[in-house]
Motif scaffolding. Structure first.
Motif, short mmCIF file in Angstrom:
data_model
loop_
_atom_site.label_atom_id
_atom_site.label_comp_id
_atom_site.label_asym_id
_atom_site.label_seq_id
_atom_site.Cartn_x
_atom_site.Cartn_y
_atom_site.Cartn_z
N GLU A 128 0.83 -1.21 0.00
CA GLU A 128 0.00 0.00 0.00
C GLU A 128 0.86 1.26 0.00
N THR A 129 1.93 1.27 0.81
CA THR A 129 2.78 2.45 0.89
C THR A 129 3.45 2.73 -0.45
N LEU A 183 16.71 11.38 -0.98
CA LEU A 183 17.10 12.62 -0.32
C LEU A 183 16.20 13.77 -0.75
N THR A 184 15.86 13.82 -2.03
CA THR A 184 14.96 14.86 -2.53
C THR A 184 13.59 14.76 -1.85
N ILE A 185 13.09 13.54 -1.68
CA ILE A 185 11.80 13.34 -1.03
C ILE A 185 11.85 13.81 0.42
N ALA A 186 12.93 13.47 1.13
CA ALA A 186 13.06 13.87 2.52
C ALA A 186 13.10 15.39 2.66
N LEU A 187 13.84 16.05 1.78
CA LEU A 187 13.94 17.51 1.84
C LEU A 187 12.61 18.17 1.48
N ASN A 222 6.67 12.86 8.23
CA ASN A 222 7.59 11.82 8.70
C ASN A 222 7.30 10.48 8.04
N LYS A 223 6.04 10.20 7.76
CA LYS A 223 5.67 8.95 7.10
C LYS A 223 6.34 8.85 5.73
N LEU A 224 6.33 9.94 4.98
CA LEU A 224 6.96 9.94 3.66
C LEU A 224 8.48 9.81 3.78
N THR A 225 9.05 10.48 4.77
CA THR A 225 10.50 10.40 4.98
C THR A 225 10.91 8.97 5.36
N GLU A 226 10.13 8.34 6.22
CA GLU A 226 10.45 6.98 6.64
C GLU A 226 10.37 6.01 5.48
#
Length: 293
Positions: A128-129, A183-187, A222-226
């Motif tokens: 799902e994620t 890294l782009t997603i986390a930023l 945080n969910k997206l970063t994880e």
């Protein structure tokens, strides 16, 4: 079949070295269950070394058909083993032939049937994620990579087979993001959180409402970063790749040293870019060995 004879008055016993006893008296013959398995070995030896008779328990009569059916019936262990052997792996093995990252697809060739299997990046991981982040998937694969996968008809064209649940041939998962993409997603997730907090603080007046909305915004970010962090499976390899890119930049600079006015400045800029990237990777838990500060 072999055994021994024993006498009990006017009766005779034929003892078979197995599981059955035939008990003869006159013209009748009944087949009994022998309790020898419950006897200790030295008792059995004493019986056969002497001519003494053995007292037989009250027999459990069975028909000849029951005896034959039980004799031919396979054990449960054998049946279970056969069922396991019949089970086949749901995975097919093959090699990636080509990749089109602009269209988000690839082609796999089955190593047994030589059939071509279409692969869309969205179907590499069907969780799902992964499906929620399908638009940003950029898997770490290359032509020639051996993979294992399952096959099903394409939803849009049943005549075409599509691969899904794709893994490396040994079962390791395929990272869905290059470290730069992660890294782009986390930023971006952090930047979105900043904008969202600004909107909440600008619109809301109630302190409790502000606290709840900011907490929810943080959880989404945080969910997206994880998820992005979960795609980085080899920290040491990522560090080496980042430094290797610095080496490539420096090589290009030195190769064209006569066309570049300020070589030292160019090399320093490349170094600072690499250093900045390594610092940013710490947001995803990627650190050099011995650098836990």
């Amino acid at each position: 079949m072999f055994g021994t004879m024993a006498s009990t008055g006017n009766k005779q016993l034929f003892l078979q070295f197995g599981r059955n006893i035939s008990y003869f008296t006159g013209r009748s013959c009944a087949l009994y269950r022998c309790p020898l398995q419950q006897l200790q070995q030295h008792h059995v030896n004493r019986f056969f070394s002497s001519a003494a008779a053995i007292e037989v328990e009250e027999p459990v009569k069975r028909t000849y058909g029951e005896i034959i059916s039980n004799r031919n019936k396979p054990s449960e262990e054998h049946v279970e083993k056969s069922d396991v052997q019949k089970k086949q792996s749901p995975f097919t093995y093959g090699h990636i032939r080509w990749i089109d990252r602009e269209k988000g697809c690839a082609m796999i060739r089955d190593e047994v049937s030589n059939e071509r299997i279409f692969l869309h990046f969205n179907y590499i991981d069907t969780s799902e994620t992964a499906q929620l982040n399908a638009k940003i998937i950029n898997p770490v694969i290359s032509p020639g990579l051996r993979v294992r996968f399952q096959v099903r008809p394409n939803p849009n064209n049943h005549a075409v087979m599509t691969a899904y649940d794709v893994q490396r041939w040994n079962g390791d998962k395929i990272p869905l993001l290059h470290y730069k993409d992660a890294l782009t997603i986390a930023l971006k997730a952090r930047a979105w959180l900043g904008h969202r907090c600004y909107e909440i603080l600008d619109e809301e007046q109630d302190a409790a409402a502000i606290s709840d909305k900011i907490r929810l915004a943080y959880e989404d970010s945080n969910k997206l970063t994880e998820w992005a962090r979960s795609q980085l499976v080899d920290s040491n390899n990522i560090i080496r790749e980042c430094k290797a890119e610095l080496g490539n930049e420096v090589f290009d600079i030195l190769e064209n040293i006569y066309q570049i006015d300020d070589v030292q400045r160019k090399v320093e800029e490349a170094f600072f870019r690499c250093e900045r990237t390594l610092k940013e990777l710490e947001l995803l838990g990627i650190r050099e060995e011995g650098n836990d500060s």
